[in-house]
Design a protein around this motif. Structure first.
Motif, PDB file in Angstrom:
ATOM      1  N   THR A   2     -25.053 -12.012  25.943  1.00  0.00           N
ATOM      2  CA  THR A   2     -24.413 -10.759  27.215  1.00  0.00           C
ATOM      3  C   THR A   2     -23.010 -10.402  27.061  1.00  0.00           C
ATOM      4  N   SER A   3     -22.391 -11.899  27.185  1.00  0.00           N
ATOM      5  CA  SER A   3     -21.076 -11.633  27.319  1.00  0.00           C
ATOM      6  C   SER A   3     -20.091 -11.461  26.226  1.00  0.00           C
ATOM      7  N   TYR A   4     -20.328 -11.238  25.370  1.00  0.00           N
ATOM      8  CA  TYR A   4     -20.095 -11.354  23.842  1.00  0.00           C
ATOM      9  C   TYR A   4     -19.231  -9.549  24.356  1.00  0.00           C
ATOM     10  N   SER A   5     -17.573  -9.940  23.362  1.00  0.00           N
ATOM     11  CA  SER A   5     -16.844  -8.861  23.084  1.00  0.00           C
ATOM     12  C   SER A   5     -17.439  -8.200  21.761  1.00  0.00           C
ATOM     13  N   ARG A   6     -16.924  -6.902  20.940  1.00  0.00           N
ATOM     14  CA  ARG A   6     -17.668  -6.891  19.634  1.00  0.00           C
ATOM     15  C   ARG A   6     -16.663  -8.085  18.350  1.00  0.00           C
ATOM     16  N   ASN A   7     -15.513  -8.259  18.855  1.00  0.00           N
ATOM     17  CA  ASN A   7     -15.018  -9.601  17.706  1.00  0.00           C
ATOM     18  C   ASN A   7     -15.415 -10.800  18.055  1.00  0.00           C
ATOM     19  N   ASP A   8     -16.160 -10.940  19.258  1.00  0.00           N
ATOM     20  CA  ASP A   8     -17.292 -12.422  19.611  1.00  0.00           C
ATOM     21  C   ASP A   8     -18.180 -12.168  18.835  1.00  0.00           C
ATOM     22  N   PHE A   9     -18.891 -10.898  18.820  1.00  0.00           N
ATOM     23  CA  PHE A   9     -19.629 -10.832  17.658  1.00  0.00           C
ATOM     24  C   PHE A   9     -19.717 -10.574  15.991  1.00  0.00           C
ATOM     25  N   ASN A  10     -18.422 -10.533  15.990  1.00  0.00           N
ATOM     26  CA  ASN A  10     -18.181 -10.241  14.785  1.00  0.00           C
ATOM     27  C   ASN A  10     -17.402 -11.673  14.127  1.00  0.00           C
ATOM     28  N   THR A  11     -16.983 -12.873  14.899  1.00  0.00           N
ATOM     29  CA  THR A  11     -17.001 -14.299  14.797  1.00  0.00           C
ATOM     30  C   THR A  11     -17.826 -14.648  14.045  1.00  0.00           C
ATOM     31  N   LEU A  12     -18.965 -14.883  15.289  1.00  0.00           N
ATOM     32  CA  LEU A  12     -20.321 -15.558  15.081  1.00  0.00           C
ATOM     33  C   LEU A  12     -20.849 -14.513  13.726  1.00  0.00           C
ATOM     34  N   LYS A  13     -20.524 -13.598  13.043  1.00  0.00           N
ATOM     35  CA  LYS A  13     -21.291 -13.067  12.346  1.00  0.00           C
ATOM     36  C   LYS A  13     -20.587 -13.108  10.462  1.00  0.00           C
ATOM     37  N   ASN A  14     -20.031 -13.588  10.490  1.00  0.00           N
ATOM     38  CA  ASN A  14     -18.476 -14.320   9.749  1.00  0.00           C
ATOM     39  C   ASN A  14     -19.355 -15.390   9.243  1.00  0.00           C
ATOM     40  N   THR A  15     -19.512 -16.042  10.622  1.00  0.00           N
ATOM     41  CA  THR A  15     -19.393 -17.948  10.427  1.00  0.00           C
ATOM     42  C   THR A  15     -21.266 -18.467   9.879  1.00  0.00           C
ATOM     43  N   LEU A  16     -22.135 -17.014  10.561  1.00  0.00           N
ATOM     44  CA  LEU A  16     -23.738 -17.272  10.121  1.00  0.00           C
ATOM     45  C   LEU A  16     -23.700 -16.523   8.786  1.00  0.00           C
ATOM     46  N   SER A  53     -38.057 -11.294  20.486  1.00  0.00           N
ATOM     47  CA  SER A  53     -37.416 -10.426  21.656  1.00  0.00           C
ATOM     48  C   SER A  53     -36.228 -11.101  22.623  1.00  0.00           C
ATOM     49  N   LYS A  54     -37.152 -12.537  22.994  1.00  0.00           N
ATOM     50  CA  LYS A  54     -35.793 -13.411  23.524  1.00  0.00           C
ATOM     51  C   LYS A  54     -35.530 -14.596  23.248  1.00  0.00           C
ATOM     52  N   LYS A  55     -35.122 -14.304  21.449  1.00  0.00           N
ATOM     53  CA  LYS A  55     -34.489 -14.983  21.144  1.00  0.00           C
ATOM     54  C   LYS A  55     -33.041 -14.514  20.031  1.00  0.00           C
ATOM     55  N   VAL A  56     -33.372 -13.622  19.123  1.00  0.00           N
ATOM     56  CA  VAL A  56     -33.201 -12.869  18.064  1.00  0.00           C
ATOM     57  C   VAL A  56     -32.398 -11.574  18.315  1.00  0.00           C
ATOM     58  N   LEU A  57     -33.041 -10.435  19.583  1.00  0.00           N
ATOM     59  CA  LEU A  57     -32.931  -9.494  19.540  1.00  0.00           C
ATOM     60  C   LEU A  57     -30.822  -9.577  20.546  1.00  0.00           C
ATOM     61  N   PRO A  58     -31.093 -10.545  21.532  1.00  0.00           N
ATOM     62  CA  PRO A  58     -29.794 -10.678  22.394  1.00  0.00           C
ATOM     63  C   PRO A  58     -28.636 -11.109  20.969  1.00  0.00           C
ATOM     64  N   TYR A  59     -28.772 -11.108  19.538  1.00  0.00           N
ATOM     65  CA  TYR A  59     -27.701 -11.266  18.141  1.00  0.00           C
ATOM     66  C   TYR A  59     -28.205 -10.588  18.196  1.00  0.00           C
ATOM     67  N   LYS A  60     -28.587  -9.664  17.775  1.00  0.00           N
ATOM     68  CA  LYS A  60     -28.734  -8.211  17.462  1.00  0.00           C
ATOM     69  C   LYS A  60     -27.698  -8.009  16.526  1.00  0.00           C
ATOM     70  N   LYS A  61     -26.698  -7.960  16.810  1.00  0.00           N
ATOM     71  CA  LYS A  61     -24.624  -6.926  16.139  1.00  0.00           C
ATOM     72  C   LYS A  61     -24.390  -8.549  15.119  1.00  0.00           C
ATOM     73  N   ILE A  62     -25.157  -9.693  15.033  1.00  0.00           N
ATOM     74  CA  ILE A  62     -24.583 -10.136  13.785  1.00  0.00           C
ATOM     75  C   ILE A  62     -25.737  -9.929  12.316  1.00  0.00           C
ATOM     76  N   LEU A  63     -26.595  -9.426  12.924  1.00  0.00           N
ATOM     77  CA  LEU A  63     -27.776  -9.167  11.636  1.00  0.00           C
ATOM     78  C   LEU A  63     -27.154  -8.028  10.534  1.00  0.00           C
ATOM     79  N   PRO A  64     -27.503  -8.180   9.142  1.00  0.00           N
ATOM     80  CA  PRO A  64     -27.757  -7.178   8.655  1.00  0.00           C
ATOM     81  C   PRO A  64     -28.040  -5.755   9.047  1.00  0.00           C
ATOM     82  N   LYS A  65     -27.550  -4.333   9.686  1.00  0.00           N
ATOM     83  CA  LYS A  65     -27.791  -3.116   9.547  1.00  0.00           C
ATOM     84  C   LYS A  65     -29.420  -3.014   9.594  1.00  0.00           C
ATOM     85  N   ASP A  66     -29.711  -3.335   8.255  1.00  0.00           N
ATOM     86  CA  ASP A  66     -30.668  -2.924   6.803  1.00  0.00           C
ATOM     87  C   ASP A  66     -31.907  -3.591   7.752  1.00  0.00           C
ATOM     88  N   LEU A  67     -31.824  -5.015   8.072  1.00  0.00           N
ATOM     89  CA  LEU A  67     -32.653  -6.494   7.977  1.00  0.00           C
ATOM     90  C   LEU A  67     -33.093  -5.955   9.428  1.00  0.00           C
TER      91      LEU A  67
END
Length: 157
Positions: A25-39, A57-71
């Motif tokens: 919840t404290s991630y910036s757009r860059n933080d999500f991009n960093t994690l997305k690139n790693t994973l 809902s509890k474990k994946v949705l908070p990280y939705k920005k690292i998932l490919p949009k279609d997935l």
């Protein structure tokens, strides 16, 4: 089992990026991009459709920005359906490995699935069509420390 894989993938991604906090919840757009690139290489191996709606809902949705949009859109559609139950596909040899635990430091469940896809001529993002039964042939701690001679004795032919 799939939720445990997701949890470990997230932990691994955070360990690879110690500058990231564990609370997304404290991630910036860059933080999500960093994690997305790693994973990004790990995401296709996670069986999201086997999760419960609550886990999603509890474990994946908070990280939705690292998932490919279609997935993400596909999963959201599935999990918003009230009648949805986890999809139980026929058990593959790789899943049997996962249940029994691959007792190897070299071959993981994901690598076994990737090797199966290579044998089949599939892309790493394709759904596994045929699985193979991987069998441990040699373990130094069990079969002895005379590596090359014992290895060839057991594994040749």
């Amino acid at each position: 089992m799939s939720i445990h894989v997701w949890d470990y993938v997230i932990k691994w991604g955070l360990a690879r990026n110690p500058e990231l906090f564990s609370d997304p919840t404290s991630y910036s757009r860059n933080d999500f991009n960093t994690l997305k690139n790693t994973l990004q290489q790990c995401i296709p191996f996670i069986k999201f459709h086997n999760l419960t709606s609550k886990d999603f809902s509890k474990k994946v949705l908070p990280y939705k920005k690292i998932l490919p949009k279609d997935l993400y859109n596909e999963l959201l559609d599935d999990f918003l359906n009230d009648d949805r139950k986890p999809i139980k596909k026929p058990t593959t040899n790789v899943e049997k490995f996962e249940e029994n635990g691959i007792n190897s430091k070299i071959i993981t469940t994901q690598r076994a699935e990737l090797i199966s896809k290579w044998i089949n001529g599939q892309k790493s993002t394709d759904e596994l069509e045929i699985s193979y039964n991987f069998k441990l042939l040699y373990r130094e701690s069990v079969d002895g420390f005379d590596r090359f001679k014992k290895f060839h004795e057991i594994c040749d032919n």
